[in-house]
Design a protein around this motif. Structure first.
Motif, PDB file in Angstrom:
ATOM      1  N   ALA A 106      27.130 -24.994 -12.826  1.00 56.01           N
ATOM      2  CA  ALA A 106      27.006 -25.986 -13.898  1.00 56.01           C
ATOM      3  C   ALA A 106      25.994 -27.061 -13.543  1.00 56.01           C
ATOM      4  CB  ALA A 106      28.375 -26.622 -14.177  1.00 56.01           C
ATOM      5  N   THR A 107      26.042 -27.555 -12.329  1.00 61.26           N
ATOM      6  CA  THR A 107      25.128 -28.624 -11.905  1.00 61.26           C
ATOM      7  C   THR A 107      23.689 -28.123 -11.848  1.00 61.26           C
ATOM      8  OG1 THR A 107      26.907 -29.601 -10.581  1.00 61.26           O
ATOM      9  CG2 THR A 107      24.671 -30.350 -10.123  1.00 61.26           C
ATOM     10  N   LEU A 108      23.492 -26.918 -11.327  1.00 61.24           N
ATOM     11  CA  LEU A 108      22.138 -26.376 -11.227  1.00 61.24           C
ATOM     12  C   LEU A 108      21.546 -26.089 -12.609  1.00 61.24           C
ATOM     13  CD1 LEU A 108      22.743 -24.040  -8.168  1.00 61.24           C
ATOM     14  CD2 LEU A 108      21.226 -26.038  -8.206  1.00 61.24           C
ATOM     15  N   LEU A 109      22.364 -25.586 -13.530  1.00 58.40           N
ATOM     16  CA  LEU A 109      21.881 -25.347 -14.892  1.00 58.40           C
ATOM     17  C   LEU A 109      21.539 -26.670 -15.582  1.00 58.40           C
ATOM     18  CD1 LEU A 109      24.233 -22.486 -16.170  1.00 58.40           C
ATOM     19  CD2 LEU A 109      21.794 -22.336 -15.680  1.00 58.40           C
ATOM     20  N   GLN A 110      22.349 -27.687 -15.336  1.00 54.14           N
ATOM     21  CA  GLN A 110      22.075 -28.991 -15.937  1.00 54.14           C
ATOM     22  C   GLN A 110      20.739 -29.541 -15.441  1.00 54.14           C
ATOM     23  OE1 GLN A 110      24.342 -32.687 -14.881  1.00 54.14           O
ATOM     24  NE2 GLN A 110      25.081 -32.532 -16.987  1.00 54.14           N
ATOM     25  N   TYR A 111      20.378 -29.199 -14.209  1.00 50.72           N
ATOM     26  CA  TYR A 111      19.128 -29.699 -13.640  1.00 50.72           C
ATOM     27  C   TYR A 111      17.887 -28.964 -14.164  1.00 50.72           C
ATOM     28  CZ  TYR A 111      20.390 -33.437 -10.496  1.00 50.72           C
ATOM     29  OH  TYR A 111      20.775 -34.659 -10.000  1.00 50.72           O
ATOM     30  N   LEU A 112      18.087 -28.113 -15.170  1.00 52.43           N
ATOM     31  CA  LEU A 112      16.943 -27.539 -15.879  1.00 52.43           C
ATOM     32  C   LEU A 112      16.378 -28.536 -16.880  1.00 52.43           C
ATOM     33  CD1 LEU A 112      18.179 -23.907 -16.616  1.00 52.43           C
ATOM     34  CD2 LEU A 112      16.630 -24.668 -14.810  1.00 52.43           C
ATOM     35  N   ALA A 113      17.089 -29.627 -17.085  1.00 48.06           N
ATOM     36  CA  ALA A 113      16.670 -30.642 -18.060  1.00 48.06           C
ATOM     37  C   ALA A 113      15.231 -31.125 -17.847  1.00 48.06           C
ATOM     38  CB  ALA A 113      17.640 -31.825 -18.044  1.00 48.06           C
ATOM     39  N   PRO A 114      14.772 -31.392 -16.608  1.00 52.87           N
ATOM     40  CA  PRO A 114      13.386 -31.850 -16.441  1.00 52.87           C
ATOM     41  C   PRO A 114      12.351 -30.869 -16.984  1.00 52.87           C
ATOM     42  CG  PRO A 114      14.642 -32.260 -14.443  1.00 52.87           C
ATOM     43  CD  PRO A 114      15.510 -31.434 -15.332  1.00 52.87           C
ATOM     44  N   VAL A 115      12.613 -29.554 -16.809  1.00 48.25           N
ATOM     45  CA  VAL A 115      11.689 -28.554 -17.341  1.00 48.25           C
ATOM     46  C   VAL A 115      11.711 -28.570 -18.861  1.00 48.25           C
ATOM     47  CG1 VAL A 115      11.148 -26.087 -17.441  1.00 48.25           C
ATOM     48  CG2 VAL A 115      11.915 -27.108 -15.299  1.00 48.25           C
ATOM     49  N   MET A 116      12.900 -28.719 -19.442  1.00 50.31           N
ATOM     50  CA  MET A 116      13.022 -28.809 -20.898  1.00 50.31           C
ATOM     51  C   MET A 116      12.238 -30.010 -21.434  1.00 50.31           C
ATOM     52  SD  MET A 116      17.073 -27.938 -21.366  1.00 50.31           S
ATOM     53  CE  MET A 116      17.807 -26.452 -20.687  1.00 50.31           C
ATOM     54  N   ILE A 117      12.296 -31.116 -20.702  1.00 52.94           N
ATOM     55  CA  ILE A 117      11.568 -32.314 -21.117  1.00 52.94           C
ATOM     56  C   ILE A 117      10.064 -32.078 -21.045  1.00 52.94           C
ATOM     57  CG2 ILE A 117      11.055 -34.720 -20.503  1.00 52.94           C
ATOM     58  CD1 ILE A 117      13.982 -34.960 -19.575  1.00 52.94           C
ATOM     59  N   THR A 136       6.495 -25.364 -11.792  1.00 52.75           N
ATOM     60  CA  THR A 136       7.840 -25.908 -11.969  1.00 52.75           C
ATOM     61  C   THR A 136       8.675 -24.993 -12.864  1.00 52.75           C
ATOM     62  OG1 THR A 136       7.026 -28.172 -11.739  1.00 52.75           O
ATOM     63  CG2 THR A 136       9.154 -27.888 -12.806  1.00 52.75           C
ATOM     64  N   ALA A 137       8.100 -24.570 -13.986  1.00 50.61           N
ATOM     65  CA  ALA A 137       8.812 -23.696 -14.920  1.00 50.61           C
ATOM     66  C   ALA A 137       9.136 -22.350 -14.272  1.00 50.61           C
ATOM     67  CB  ALA A 137       7.983 -23.496 -16.183  1.00 50.61           C
ATOM     68  N   TRP A 165      27.474 -23.058 -21.864  1.00 48.37           N
ATOM     69  CA  TRP A 165      27.786 -24.485 -21.745  1.00 48.37           C
ATOM     70  C   TRP A 165      26.822 -25.175 -20.774  1.00 48.37           C
ATOM     71  CZ3 TRP A 165      30.296 -26.931 -25.236  1.00 48.37           C
ATOM     72  CH2 TRP A 165      31.384 -26.361 -25.908  1.00 48.37           C
ATOM     73  N   GLY A 166      26.440 -24.484 -19.711  1.00 49.46           N
ATOM     74  CA  GLY A 166      25.524 -25.073 -18.738  1.00 49.46           C
ATOM     75  C   GLY A 166      24.143 -25.324 -19.318  1.00 49.46           C
ATOM     76  N   VAL A 167      23.629 -24.355 -20.091  1.00 48.22           N
ATOM     77  CA  VAL A 167      22.325 -24.534 -20.741  1.00 48.22           C
ATOM     78  C   VAL A 167      22.401 -25.661 -21.773  1.00 48.22           C
ATOM     79  CG1 VAL A 167      20.603 -23.465 -22.243  1.00 48.22           C
ATOM     80  CG2 VAL A 167      21.585 -22.160 -20.342  1.00 48.22           C
ATOM     81  N   LEU A 168      23.496 -25.698 -22.534  1.00 45.63           N
ATOM     82  CA  LEU A 168      23.684 -26.793 -23.501  1.00 45.63           C
ATOM     83  C   LEU A 168      23.746 -28.135 -22.786  1.00 45.63           C
ATOM     84  CD1 LEU A 168      26.319 -25.232 -25.963  1.00 45.63           C
ATOM     85  CD2 LEU A 168      23.900 -25.701 -26.413  1.00 45.63           C
ATOM     86  N   SER A 169      24.331 -28.143 -21.589  1.00 40.44           N
ATOM     87  CA  SER A 169      24.383 -29.371 -20.800  1.00 40.44           C
ATOM     88  C   SER A 169      22.984 -29.821 -20.403  1.00 40.44           C
ATOM     89  CB  SER A 169      25.240 -29.140 -19.547  1.00 40.44           C
ATOM     90  OG  SER A 169      25.255 -30.289 -18.730  1.00 40.44           O
ATOM     91  N   GLY A 170      22.130 -28.880 -20.044  1.00 42.23           N
ATOM     92  CA  GLY A 170      20.746 -29.214 -19.711  1.00 42.23           C
ATOM     93  C   GLY A 170      20.005 -29.785 -20.913  1.00 42.23           C
ATOM     94  N   ALA A 172      21.406 -31.270 -23.478  1.00 43.57           N
ATOM     95  CA  ALA A 172      21.991 -32.590 -23.753  1.00 43.57           C
ATOM     96  C   ALA A 172      21.451 -33.637 -22.788  1.00 43.57           C
ATOM     97  CB  ALA A 172      23.522 -32.513 -23.645  1.00 43.57           C
ATOM     98  N   LEU A 173      21.278 -33.253 -21.510  1.00 43.20           N
ATOM     99  CA  LEU A 173      20.747 -34.199 -20.528  1.00 43.20           C
ATOM    100  C   LEU A 173      19.296 -34.543 -20.838  1.00 43.20           C
ATOM    101  CD1 LEU A 173      21.163 -35.827 -17.947  1.00 43.20           C
ATOM    102  CD2 LEU A 173      20.484 -33.802 -16.633  1.00 43.20           C
ATOM    103  N   ALA A 174      18.541 -33.570 -21.331  1.00 48.99           N
ATOM    104  CA  ALA A 174      17.152 -33.829 -21.711  1.00 48.99           C
ATOM    105  C   ALA A 174      17.102 -34.847 -22.856  1.00 48.99           C
ATOM    106  CB  ALA A 174      16.467 -32.526 -22.122  1.00 48.99           C
ATOM    107  N   PHE A 175      17.958 -34.646 -23.856  1.00 48.80           N
ATOM    108  CA  PHE A 175      18.033 -35.599 -24.969  1.00 48.80           C
ATOM    109  C   PHE A 175      18.475 -36.969 -24.474  1.00 48.80           C
ATOM    110  CE2 PHE A 175      20.785 -37.823 -27.997  1.00 48.80           C
ATOM    111  CZ  PHE A 175      19.903 -38.031 -29.050  1.00 48.80           C
ATOM    112  N   TYR A 176      19.502 -36.976 -23.635  1.00 47.43           N
ATOM    113  CA  TYR A 176      20.059 -38.201 -23.054  1.00 47.43           C
ATOM    114  C   TYR A 176      18.965 -39.000 -22.348  1.00 47.43           C
ATOM    115  CZ  TYR A 176      22.949 -40.751 -19.543  1.00 47.43           C
ATOM    116  OH  TYR A 176      23.531 -41.699 -18.735  1.00 47.43           O
ATOM    117  N   THR A 177      18.134 -38.294 -21.580  1.00 46.00           N
ATOM    118  CA  THR A 177      17.087 -38.944 -20.795  1.00 46.00           C
ATOM    119  C   THR A 177      16.000 -39.549 -21.676  1.00 46.00           C
ATOM    120  OG1 THR A 177      17.486 -37.382 -18.992  1.00 46.00           O
ATOM    121  CG2 THR A 177      15.410 -38.602 -18.937  1.00 46.00           C
ATOM    122  N   ILE A 178      15.567 -38.788 -22.669  1.00 45.65           N
ATOM    123  CA  ILE A 178      14.484 -39.250 -23.540  1.00 45.65           C
ATOM    124  C   ILE A 178      14.955 -40.357 -24.483  1.00 45.65           C
ATOM    125  CG2 ILE A 178      12.918 -38.555 -25.403  1.00 45.65           C
ATOM    126  CD1 ILE A 178      12.834 -35.761 -24.094  1.00 45.65           C
TER     127      ILE A 178
END
Length: 303
Positions: A106-117, A136-137, A165-170, A172-178
């Motif tokens: 879950a944590t590693l999938l969430q850390y895909l957020a920077p690439v999504m951004i 990076t990608a 859920w993990g990908v959705l978390s990533g 969500a974190l990308a949205f959260y960050t921006i």
């Protein structure tokens, strides 16, 4: 190590990152071994941590900001959106991924957020990805494949719901960050995150009241785990991370923040005895390498 203030900052960010990573693993134990309800855990964690962060702001920092943010209609609406679509969504999806899988994945999938951004900004600004972005990608995609499949092209080694859920978390974190950027430019981060946690937790409480759960049968150690998740894994982790910015650059804190997924992986494997294959370790190395590359690249660009 530098000045005492710098040493303090280094200690704070390291403790904060370790608490974040271990908090997810402890949450996994609560949900999978003690059958703690996901909705109850998210609601309680957000509400109590939000109250604690706002209390810190009240007693330690500029208390006037706590209510000032609600006096502007635009920022009040932004805060509501951030609390519901940012904070609540990222916390819920992250813990849901842990419930169906484990904290490490879950944590590693969430850390895909920077690439999504990176991809989102490239599309928004109509720019081609740089060589740095492509590397990076590639690390992110390779890491995910190895982590989720353990090297097999025919089957997944992680349950599908945990991956979704993990990908959705990533995301969500990308949205959260921006989305948080304009708010953080106007108000202290403790105010923004404290209110966002309280808003998200209160909204979920309407559908899943936290008082409608029987905890009487829990063992004493389960209560200690609950305290750890709420106080150390949420409130302390964020507070220490933010405080470290007083004496460290954002680049340094983001670099040391890579200890979070590492802590999640190590505690999941060695404390909870979750099986981790050779290819999954390779995938973990790819994703952590990606995070380090991003942090170092940002540090070089920003000076």
């Amino acid at each position: 190590m530098g000045t005492p203030a710098r040493r303090t900052g280094l200690g704070l960010v390291i403790i904060g990152a370790l608490c974040w990573g271990m908090g997810g693993t402890v949450a996994q134990k609560l949900m999978q071994q003690y059958a703690i309800d996901l909705n109850w855990l998210v609601t309680t964690r957000l509400c109590l941590a939000g109250i604690l962060l706002l209390s810190i702001q009240f007693f330690v920092k500029d208390r006037s900001q706590i209510w000032k943010i609600w006096k502007n209609g635009k920022t009040a609406m932004q805060l509501m959106v951030f609390g519901l679509l940012g904070m609540l969504t990222v916390q819920y999806t992250y813990l849901a991924s842990i419930k169906h899988g484990n904290s490490a994945v879950a944590t590693l999938l969430q850390y895909l957020a920077p690439v999504m951004i990176i991809v989102y900004l490239a599309i928004k600004e109509r720019k081609l990805l740089s060589r740095q972005d492509m590397i990076t990608a590639l690390l992110a995609v390779s890491g995910c494949f190895l982590l989720l499949s353990n090297g097999s092209v025919t089957q997944l080694s992680v349950p599908t719901p945990a991956i979704v859920w993990g990908v959705l978390s990533g995301i969500a974190l990308a949205f959260y960050t921006i989305y948080a950027v304009p708010l953080l430019e106007q108000y202290d981060s403790l105010v923004i995150v404290g209110w966002a946690m309280l808003i998200g937790g209160s909204a979920l409480a309407w559908f899943h009241p936290p008082w409608k759960i029987n905890l009487a049968g829990l063992q004493s150690e389960a209560y200690l785990y609950l305290v750890f998740v709420i106080v150390f894994g949420t409130m302390i982790a964020f507070w220490f991370y933010i405080e470290s910015l007083q004496s460290l650059s954002p680049k340094e804190t983001s670099l040391l923040g890579t200890l979070e997924p590492l802590a999640a992986v190590l505690t999941t494997v060695f404390w909870l005895k979750e099986p981790f294959g050779v290819f999954q370790w390779a995938g973990t190395a790819c994703i952590i390498g990606m995070i380090l590359l991003l942090a170092l690249y940002q540090r070089t660009n920003d000076g």
